[in-house]
Motif scaffolding. Structure first.
Motif, PDB file in Angstrom:
ATOM      1  N   PRO A  88      40.269  37.004  31.929  1.00 52.03           N
ATOM      2  CA  PRO A  88      40.354  36.663  33.030  1.00 52.03           C
ATOM      3  C   PRO A  88      41.532  36.895  34.041  1.00 52.03           C
ATOM      4  O   PRO A  88      41.716  36.760  35.206  1.00 52.03           O
ATOM      5  CB  PRO A  88      40.236  35.025  32.778  1.00 52.03           C
ATOM      6  N   GLU A  89      42.696  37.290  33.172  1.00 57.01           N
ATOM      7  CA  GLU A  89      43.895  37.430  34.020  1.00 57.01           C
ATOM      8  C   GLU A  89      43.873  39.066  34.588  1.00 57.01           C
ATOM      9  O   GLU A  89      44.796  39.387  35.407  1.00 57.01           O
ATOM     10  CB  GLU A  89      45.099  37.446  33.240  1.00 57.01           C
ATOM     11  N   ASP A  90      43.100  39.911  34.418  1.00 58.88           N
ATOM     12  CA  ASP A  90      42.984  41.388  34.780  1.00 58.88           C
ATOM     13  C   ASP A  90      42.633  41.374  36.091  1.00 58.88           C
ATOM     14  O   ASP A  90      41.437  40.495  36.597  1.00 58.88           O
ATOM     15  CB  ASP A  90      42.049  42.161  33.978  1.00 58.88           C
ATOM     16  N   ARG A  91      43.286  42.273  37.151  1.00 59.58           N
ATOM     17  CA  ARG A  91      43.158  42.281  38.545  1.00 59.58           C
ATOM     18  C   ARG A  91      41.490  42.720  38.802  1.00 59.58           C
ATOM     19  O   ARG A  91      41.031  42.018  39.529  1.00 59.58           O
ATOM     20  CB  ARG A  91      44.052  43.110  38.923  1.00 59.58           C
ATOM     21  N   LEU A  92      41.003  43.562  38.065  1.00 55.97           N
ATOM     22  CA  LEU A  92      39.659  43.880  38.334  1.00 55.97           C
ATOM     23  C   LEU A  92      38.806  42.846  37.922  1.00 55.97           C
ATOM     24  O   LEU A  92      37.619  43.054  38.594  1.00 55.97           O
ATOM     25  CB  LEU A  92      39.505  45.268  37.490  1.00 55.97           C
TER      26      LEU A  92
END
Length: 347
Positions: free
Chosen positions: A241-245
């Motif tokens: 969930p922390e990934d920009r995409l």
């Protein structure tokens, strides 16, 4: 390389590393570096902690300007960019580039690679005009498509078409399809993206993201929502969930759901992105989330709340994309409609 192949190699390297008596001898550091590269390519949430522990030992053993140390700092900077920490990423990339230029000379490939990473980080941060300047500063035609991509983001379609004349039709095909989609003809983009999961099985989510976007532009909101939902589900499992995409996929899903009657779901995904995305204020992803939330409020008849939310979105789009950008005008038209509805109720 596929995610399964990367995980298999990480497991094999980790088994070799566990057999080392010391974790900071030359062989162990090399193994740790190989694991770090694969974790970074996998976009593993634990990659940054692994890299920071590695770079501390590399600095002590090799020195701050050793190529292995700089490679680890580069991967840390990339992870910062992926998780929305734009300023930190740019600072680290610039520091690594300066070190490479000092050690290997200003024209070394590693220096150019850092410059390309800086330009991409600016693009991912929504700083498209700065990204264009950064890509151009690198020189050479290999960055032509990147320049055109940024021009499309700014709705400078004629300039993008002019830029693409310097590359082959095959290289220009995707960007030309996005231009057509933005101008109201998303069919070629949809067709290209439907084919990509077959021809590019290692990155089907990128194709589905663009397919969902094309479908949304085509007015097929339900199908767009289904595609975007599949991307969100996959990305929440990996890379997390922390990934920009992942945030971008959530916002795309919220935008699609807001065009249907699934307003509670649209609000959920828009709010999730606004609450958790580690992005600078005014980032286009956050502005699209705001616009989606405003759309939900409008469809619910919450006129005052819709007006307030649209006002924030319009102001942000004007700053980031310009007052004449199609997205700014679309949000401004929605704001005007919300104000008319609110005035009618008040009257």
């Amino acid at each position: 390389m596929s995610a399964d192949r990367l995980r298999s190699e990480i497991a094999w390297l980790s088994a070799k590393l566990r057999r080392r008596r010391r974790q900071d001898d030359l062989t162990a550091l090399d193994l740790r570096g190989q694991i770090a590269e694969r974790l970074a390519e996998l976009r593993d949430p634990g990659a940054e902690a692994w890299l920071r522990a590695l770079v501390a030992d590399q600095t002590r053993v090799f020195g701050a300007r050793h190529h292995a140390t700089l490679a680890s700092w580069f991967l840390i900077a990339a992870r910062c960019s992926q998780t929305g920490r734009v300023d930190e990423a740019l600072e680290l990339f610039a520091s690594v580039r300066a070190a490479y230029a000092y050690v290997r000379g200003p024209d070394h490939d590693a220096v150019v690679h850092c410059g390309y990473a800086i330009a991409n980080a600016l693009f991912d941060a929504g700083r498209y005009a700065q990204a264009i300047d950064a890509f151009r500063a690198l020189g050479g035609t290999e960055f032509t498509v990147d320049i055109a991509r940024a021009q499309v983001k700014l709705a400078r379609f004629d300039e993008a078409e002019q830029t693409l004349r310097a590359v082959s039709p095959e290289e220009a095909a995707f960007v030309r399809a996005t231009i057509q989609a933005e101008l109201g003809a998303p069919g070629p983009l949809i067709e290209q993206m439907r084919a990509l999961p077959v021809t590019d099985p290692d990155d089907p989510e990128a194709a589905r993201m663009w397919l969902a976007y094309g479908l949304l532009l085509a007015g097929a909101a339900e199908e767009a929502a289904a595609e975007a939902s599949a991307v969100v589900t996959a990305r929440l499992r990996h890379p997390g969930p922390e990934d920009r995409l992942t945030w971008e996929a959530r916002v795309l899903l919220a935008r699609a759901l807001a065009e249907t009657d699934r307003l509670a779901d649209a609000e959920h995904y828009a709010r999730a992105a606004l609450a958790s995305a580690l992005l600078p204020p005014g980032h286009p992803i956050l502005l699209h989330a705001l616009a989606a939330l405003a759309r939900v409020r409008f469809r619910r008849g919450e006129w005052a709340a819709a007006v307030e939310t649209y006002e924030f979105a319009v102001e942000g789009f004007e700053v980031v994309l310009g007052a004449e950008h199609p997205q700014t005008r679309k949000a401004a038209d929605a704001l005007a409609a919300a104000r008319d509805a609110a005035g009618g109720v008040a009257g």
